[in-house]
Design a protein around this motif. Sequence first.
Motif, short mmCIF file in Angstrom:
data_model
loop_
_atom_site.label_atom_id
_atom_site.label_comp_id
_atom_site.label_asym_id
_atom_site.label_seq_id
_atom_site.Cartn_x
_atom_site.Cartn_y
_atom_site.Cartn_z
N ILE A 178 -8.45 0.90 7.51
CA ILE A 178 -8.59 -0.04 7.43
C ILE A 178 -7.00 -0.49 7.03
CG2 ILE A 178 -8.65 -2.86 8.06
CD1 ILE A 178 -11.67 -2.09 7.66
N PHE A 179 -6.92 0.06 5.83
CA PHE A 179 -5.34 -0.60 5.35
C PHE A 179 -4.13 0.71 6.07
CE2 PHE A 179 -6.53 -4.30 2.72
CZ PHE A 179 -5.38 -5.01 2.56
N PHE A 180 -4.98 1.73 5.59
CA PHE A 180 -4.40 3.38 5.77
C PHE A 180 -3.76 3.25 7.44
CE2 PHE A 180 -3.32 7.43 7.45
CZ PHE A 180 -2.40 7.69 6.09
N THR A 181 -4.34 2.57 8.18
CA THR A 181 -4.66 2.84 10.05
C THR A 181 -3.59 1.23 10.00
OG1 THR A 181 -5.81 4.03 9.85
CG2 THR A 181 -5.27 2.94 11.76
N PHE A 182 -3.72 0.46 9.33
CA PHE A 182 -3.93 -0.80 11.10
C PHE A 182 -3.06 -1.94 9.22
CE2 PHE A 182 -7.22 0.52 12.41
CZ PHE A 182 -7.02 0.28 14.11
N GLY A 183 -2.39 -1.29 8.45
CA GLY A 183 -1.82 -2.54 7.51
C GLY A 183 -0.48 -2.41 7.84
N ASN A 215 0.79 -7.62 -0.62
CA ASN A 215 -0.30 -7.65 -1.22
C ASN A 215 -1.03 -5.89 -0.44
OD1 ASN A 215 -2.53 -9.64 -1.67
ND2 ASN A 215 -1.24 -10.62 -0.81
N TYR A 216 -0.15 -4.75 0.27
CA TYR A 216 0.11 -3.88 0.73
C TYR A 216 -0.05 -2.85 -0.41
CZ TYR A 216 0.91 0.44 3.05
OH TYR A 216 0.85 2.37 3.00
N VAL A 217 0.91 -3.19 -1.57
CA VAL A 217 1.19 -2.75 -2.64
C VAL A 217 0.50 -2.75 -3.33
CG1 VAL A 217 3.06 -2.36 -4.12
CG2 VAL A 217 3.83 -2.72 -2.04
N LEU A 218 -0.31 -3.97 -3.55
CA LEU A 218 -1.14 -3.64 -4.53
C LEU A 218 -2.71 -2.62 -3.92
CD1 LEU A 218 -2.82 -5.20 -7.25
CD2 LEU A 218 -3.21 -7.32 -5.34
N ASP A 219 -2.92 -3.27 -2.76
CA ASP A 219 -4.07 -2.13 -2.20
C ASP A 219 -3.53 -0.84 -2.69
OD1 ASP A 219 -6.24 -1.62 -0.06
OD2 ASP A 219 -5.10 -0.70 0.29
#
Length: 399
Positions: free
Chosen positions: A227-232, A311-315
């Motif tokens: 979810i994060f890799f594609t849609f982030g 939050n993207y960096v934190l993920d």
Amino acid sequence: MERYKKVFRPESGWKAFFLSIVTFGLAYGLYKGILDNYLAEIVSMGEFDRGVTEFFRELPGLALIFVLALLYQFSAEKIYRIGAVIMLAGMAMQTVIPPTRLLATMAIFIYSLGEHIQLGMRNTLSLEYSKEGHGGAALGLQNSTYQIGTLAGYLLVIGVLFFLPGNIVTYKIIFGASALIILIGSAGTVKMDGNSAPDANKRRFYFHRKYYKYYMLEVFYGARKQIFFTFGPYVLVLFYGANAGVISLLFAVSAVTSYFASPAVGRIIDRFGYKVVMVADTLILVIVCFFYGFAHHFFPMNVAFVICCLNYVLDSVISLASMASNVYVQDLADNAEEVRATISTGVSVNHMITILIALFGGWIWKTLGVETLFVMSAILGLCNSAYAATIKTGRQRAS
């Protein structure tokens, strides 16, 4: 350099291996830095289209066990080289094709096939070249080295887009540069002097009862990270209107952060154990998912955008905890070949769920909203953490 010498066996091919990692990371940084904007601005892909494309990008991961079965007679080093050649073919195709959805997706699929072949071999070779008891540190150094390359790629994209407009010509030039770098990296892999022996067991699926919890952890992790890799990044492009320069800058910051965090996470795994790391990372993930999905409800759009970037960096940092599952495999395995086969099978198991998330994630975003998408990511992360809590470590199995 001293850190590497402490972790890796001097007679192994780790020097040439890590030089190739930097090179391929550089090529990936150029590619990833513009891909989302290229698909949104030039190919005109929406949320659902992006999910479909991601389905085909992840499909090679599911097929990896079949591909490696065909390559069973080759050493890990040779399979690593084959992956590089396939990556080159996909990037070269992306450079010359017209920007249609079908052709762009085909090029992404081919590049991804090579990338996934290399992914399993990178982890395998890192563990195989490492000294005993340094598996976590080896994976941490591998991740941080790759981040150096990707960071350089992102910075190059930022520099190019500072002087050139973000249009099809500029994007094609960057794709071409990435293809050239992959070609150079592919030539350099011949200097990898390791030669892990072929194993007849690679001709078949490698499923063993003692690894069933590892396979389940890969399913949960694969779902939540997809979810994060594609849609982030796509949320930032479509929802907040970020251009390719801003996205590349975000990726660069993530790469720098991951570079410094990756060795630390590796040492934490060695110090406190893989189980503690696998359980703890999800607590942070819930916070990340909440703000990514709901920040725009509580803050002005410009502030919400900054919060989502943070939050993207934190993920990207907490995603490094996935190294713990590879150390878990090494703890269970009887030999290096078993580690290699299990990790490769785990990549395919991981993708059994990621291709579904990729396919339906865009539909969920379009019909139910971005909030639902990231709530689902948080729930999957909690499932991963709860399941990780049930595994037994080496000492617990011995007692």
